[in-house]
Design a protein around this motif. Structure first.
Motif, PDB file in Angstrom:
ATOM      1  N   ALA A 123     -26.855  19.239  38.332  1.00 11.26           N
ATOM      2  CA  ALA A 123     -26.712  20.634  38.749  1.00 11.26           C
ATOM      3  C   ALA A 123     -27.062  20.718  40.232  1.00 11.26           C
ATOM      4  O   ALA A 123     -27.959  20.023  40.701  1.00 11.26           O
ATOM      5  CB  ALA A 123     -27.635  21.520  37.930  1.00 11.26           C
ATOM      6  N   ARG A 124     -26.368  21.557  40.949  1.00  5.98           N
ATOM      7  CA  ARG A 124     -26.586  21.662  42.391  1.00  5.98           C
ATOM      8  C   ARG A 124     -27.319  22.949  42.742  1.00  5.98           C
ATOM      9  O   ARG A 124     -26.876  24.037  42.388  1.00  5.98           O
ATOM     10  CB  ARG A 124     -25.253  21.628  43.140  1.00  5.98           C
ATOM     11  CG  ARG A 124     -24.501  20.321  42.985  1.00  5.98           C
ATOM     12  CD  ARG A 124     -23.137  20.387  43.673  1.00  5.98           C
ATOM     13  NE  ARG A 124     -22.418  19.147  43.510  1.00  5.98           N
ATOM     14  CZ  ARG A 124     -22.544  18.091  44.326  1.00  5.98           C
ATOM     15  NH1 ARG A 124     -23.357  18.166  45.358  1.00  5.98           N
ATOM     16  NH2 ARG A 124     -21.862  16.992  44.112  1.00  5.98           N
ATOM     17  N   GLU A 134     -27.751  25.525  45.189  1.00  6.30           N
ATOM     18  CA  GLU A 134     -26.972  25.981  46.336  1.00  6.30           C
ATOM     19  C   GLU A 134     -27.807  26.784  47.329  1.00  6.30           C
ATOM     20  O   GLU A 134     -27.522  26.784  48.527  1.00  6.30           O
ATOM     21  CB  GLU A 134     -25.793  26.827  45.845  1.00  6.30           C
ATOM     22  CG  GLU A 134     -24.824  26.078  44.934  1.00  6.30           C
ATOM     23  CD  GLU A 134     -24.096  24.961  45.656  1.00  6.30           C
ATOM     24  OE1 GLU A 134     -23.991  25.020  46.899  1.00  6.30           O
ATOM     25  OE2 GLU A 134     -23.639  24.021  44.985  1.00  6.30           O
ATOM     26  N   CYS A 156     -29.828  29.991  43.416  1.00  5.72           N
ATOM     27  CA  CYS A 156     -28.440  29.886  42.947  1.00  5.72           C
ATOM     28  C   CYS A 156     -28.205  28.443  42.539  1.00  5.72           C
ATOM     29  O   CYS A 156     -28.402  27.521  43.345  1.00  5.72           O
ATOM     30  CB  CYS A 156     -27.475  30.288  44.055  1.00  5.72           C
ATOM     31  SG  CYS A 156     -25.732  29.984  43.629  1.00  5.72           S
ATOM     32  N   ASP A 176     -25.477  25.663  40.557  1.00  4.66           N
ATOM     33  CA  ASP A 176     -24.131  25.377  40.074  1.00  4.66           C
ATOM     34  C   ASP A 176     -24.216  24.241  39.060  1.00  4.66           C
ATOM     35  O   ASP A 176     -24.565  23.110  39.403  1.00  4.66           O
ATOM     36  CB  ASP A 176     -23.239  24.974  41.249  1.00  4.66           C
ATOM     37  CG  ASP A 176     -21.785  24.799  40.845  1.00  4.66           C
ATOM     38  OD1 ASP A 176     -21.506  24.707  39.628  1.00  4.66           O
ATOM     39  OD2 ASP A 176     -20.924  24.742  41.744  1.00  4.66           O
ATOM     40  N   SER A 183     -21.585  23.212  37.196  1.00  2.00           N
ATOM     41  CA  SER A 183     -20.215  22.845  36.821  1.00  2.00           C
ATOM     42  C   SER A 183     -19.989  21.344  36.704  1.00  2.00           C
ATOM     43  O   SER A 183     -19.078  20.914  35.983  1.00  2.00           O
ATOM     44  CB  SER A 183     -19.223  23.438  37.827  1.00  2.00           C
ATOM     45  OG  SER A 183     -19.495  22.979  39.145  1.00  2.00           O
ATOM     46  N   THR A 241     -20.802  28.961  35.013  1.00  2.00           N
ATOM     47  CA  THR A 241     -21.399  27.682  35.382  1.00  2.00           C
ATOM     48  C   THR A 241     -22.234  27.793  36.656  1.00  2.00           C
ATOM     49  O   THR A 241     -22.899  26.848  37.049  1.00  2.00           O
ATOM     50  CB  THR A 241     -20.310  26.615  35.608  1.00  2.00           C
ATOM     51  OG1 THR A 241     -19.420  27.058  36.642  1.00  2.00           O
ATOM     52  CG2 THR A 241     -19.526  26.372  34.322  1.00  2.00           C
ATOM     53  N   ARG A 242     -22.205  28.967  37.274  1.00  2.00           N
ATOM     54  CA  ARG A 242     -22.928  29.160  38.544  1.00  2.00           C
ATOM     55  C   ARG A 242     -23.519  30.565  38.546  1.00  2.00           C
ATOM     56  O   ARG A 242     -22.800  31.556  38.472  1.00  2.00           O
ATOM     57  CB  ARG A 242     -21.939  28.988  39.697  1.00  2.00           C
ATOM     58  CG  ARG A 242     -22.518  29.185  41.090  1.00  2.00           C
ATOM     59  CD  ARG A 242     -21.385  29.109  42.101  1.00  2.00           C
ATOM     60  NE  ARG A 242     -21.820  29.502  43.422  1.00  2.00           N
ATOM     61  CZ  ARG A 242     -21.983  28.673  44.449  1.00  2.00           C
ATOM     62  NH1 ARG A 242     -21.727  27.397  44.299  1.00  2.00           N
ATOM     63  NH2 ARG A 242     -22.383  29.129  45.623  1.00  2.00           N
ATOM     64  N   TYR A 243     -24.853  30.644  38.620  1.00  2.00           N
ATOM     65  CA  TYR A 243     -25.499  31.953  38.566  1.00  2.00           C
ATOM     66  C   TYR A 243     -26.921  31.853  39.110  1.00  2.00           C
ATOM     67  O   TYR A 243     -27.401  30.764  39.447  1.00  2.00           O
ATOM     68  CB  TYR A 243     -25.516  32.483  37.131  1.00  2.00           C
ATOM     69  CG  TYR A 243     -26.070  31.522  36.108  1.00  2.00           C
ATOM     70  CD1 TYR A 243     -27.428  31.426  35.855  1.00  2.00           C
ATOM     71  CD2 TYR A 243     -25.216  30.692  35.379  1.00  2.00           C
ATOM     72  CE1 TYR A 243     -27.933  30.544  34.922  1.00  2.00           C
ATOM     73  CE2 TYR A 243     -25.705  29.814  34.434  1.00  2.00           C
ATOM     74  CZ  TYR A 243     -27.070  29.732  34.207  1.00  2.00           C
ATOM     75  OH  TYR A 243     -27.568  28.838  33.284  1.00  2.00           O
TER      76      TYR A 243
END
Length: 221
Positions: free
Chosen positions: A142-143, A145, A167, A169, A171, A191-193
Motif C-alpha cells: 500500500a502506498r 500518498e 491518504c 492507496d 490498489s 482502493t484509495r481513501y
C-alpha cells in the motif's frame, strides 16, 4: 484515557479474516470496534471475501521527515515529536507489508509493538491470526500518498499525542489463498481513501504507538 500498556512494546497486528460484505461508509478501529469489511491492504480490504493484507510506504511515497537531533524550544520539540510519530507510522505500514507478503508468519512479534492500546491490539490481532491459520498471503504494498498533521497535545513530556490524516492507496495489493488462488475484490469498492490516526508517546521505553485508527472509506483522496 486509552490504555498505554501492551507490555514491553505494542505491536500493530493488522486484521484480516473478512467475509464478503458491501463497503460501509465509515470504518473505525476504536474502543475495540473493528469493521474489517471496510479495509484493504495490510489491513483487510473492502470487498474481499477474505482478509486482504499488506501495506507499506513505497520509496515513492511520502518520506519520513528527519527529526531534529536535539530540540530546545517548545516549537522544536513539537516538530520533532510530529516527525518521530510520522516516521513510526510509515514504519508500521512497511512492517505490515513484510508480514502479509510472508504469509503472516511471526506477525505477533513484529507487529504488536506498534499498538498503543489493548483495544486496537485485540481487534487487529484476531484478523492476523486468522490469516496466518488460513495460509493466506499478499503481494504488493500500500502506498502512503500523503500525511498531514491535524492535532497535537502535550499534557506532559514523553506522553504527547499527534493526530494525522493519511491518504493511502491500496490498489497494488493482491491477496491470495494458500493454494495460490487470488481473492478478488468486490467490484466498486474503493482502493484509495483517507485514514485518521492518533499516535501517542508511551514513555522512553516504548516510544510512539497507534492508539486510534479511523478509516474514512467514503473520503476518496
Amino acid at each position: 484515557m486509552v490504555s498505554s500498556a501492551i507490555t514491553p512494546k505494542r505491536t500493530i497486528a493488522v486484521l484480516i479474516g473478512v467475509a464478503v460484505i458491501a463497503v460501509a461508509a465509515f470504518a473505525v478501529v476504536r474502543s475495540g470496534v473493528f469493521e474489517p469489511e471496510t479495509v484493504q491492504g495490510a489491513i483487510p480490504g473492502p470487498g474481499s471475501s477474505s482478509p486482504s493484507a499488506s501495506a507499506s510506504a513505497s520509496p515513492s511515497a511520502t518520506p519520513a521527515p528527519e527529526p531534529s537531533a536535539s530540540p530546545t524550544t517548545p516549537e522544536q520539540v513539537k516538530a520533532k515529536n510530529i516527525a518521530d510519530a510520522k516516521a513510526r507510522l510509515v514504519k508500521y505500514y512497511e512492517t505490515t507489508a513484510q508480514v502479509a507478503n510472508n504469509s503472516y508468519k511471526d506477525w505477533e512479534r513484529k507487529l504488536v509493538p506498534f499498538w498503543g492500546s489493548f483495544e486496537i491490539r485485540d481487534s487487529m490481532g484476531v484478523a492476523y491470526a486468522q490469516s496466518l491459520d488460513a495460509g493466506q498471503y499478499t503481494t504488493g504494498v500500500a502506498r502512503i500518498e500523503s500525511v498531514r498533521p491535524t492535532g497535537y497535545k502535550a499534557p506532559e513530556p514523553d506522553y504527547e499525542r499527534v493526530n494525522f490524516e493519511v491518504c493511502v492507496d491500496f490498489s497494488d495489493v493482491q491477496t491470495f489463498e494458500e493454494n495460490g488462488a487470488k481473492i478478488e475484490r468486490q467490484a466498486g469498492v474503493p482502493t484509495r481513501y483517507y485514514l485518521q490516526y492518533e499516535m501517542r508517546h508511551h514513555g522512553a521505553d516504548r516510544g510512539w504507538a497507534i492508539d486510534l485508527e479511523e478509516r474514512q472509506v467514503e473520503r476518496a483522496c
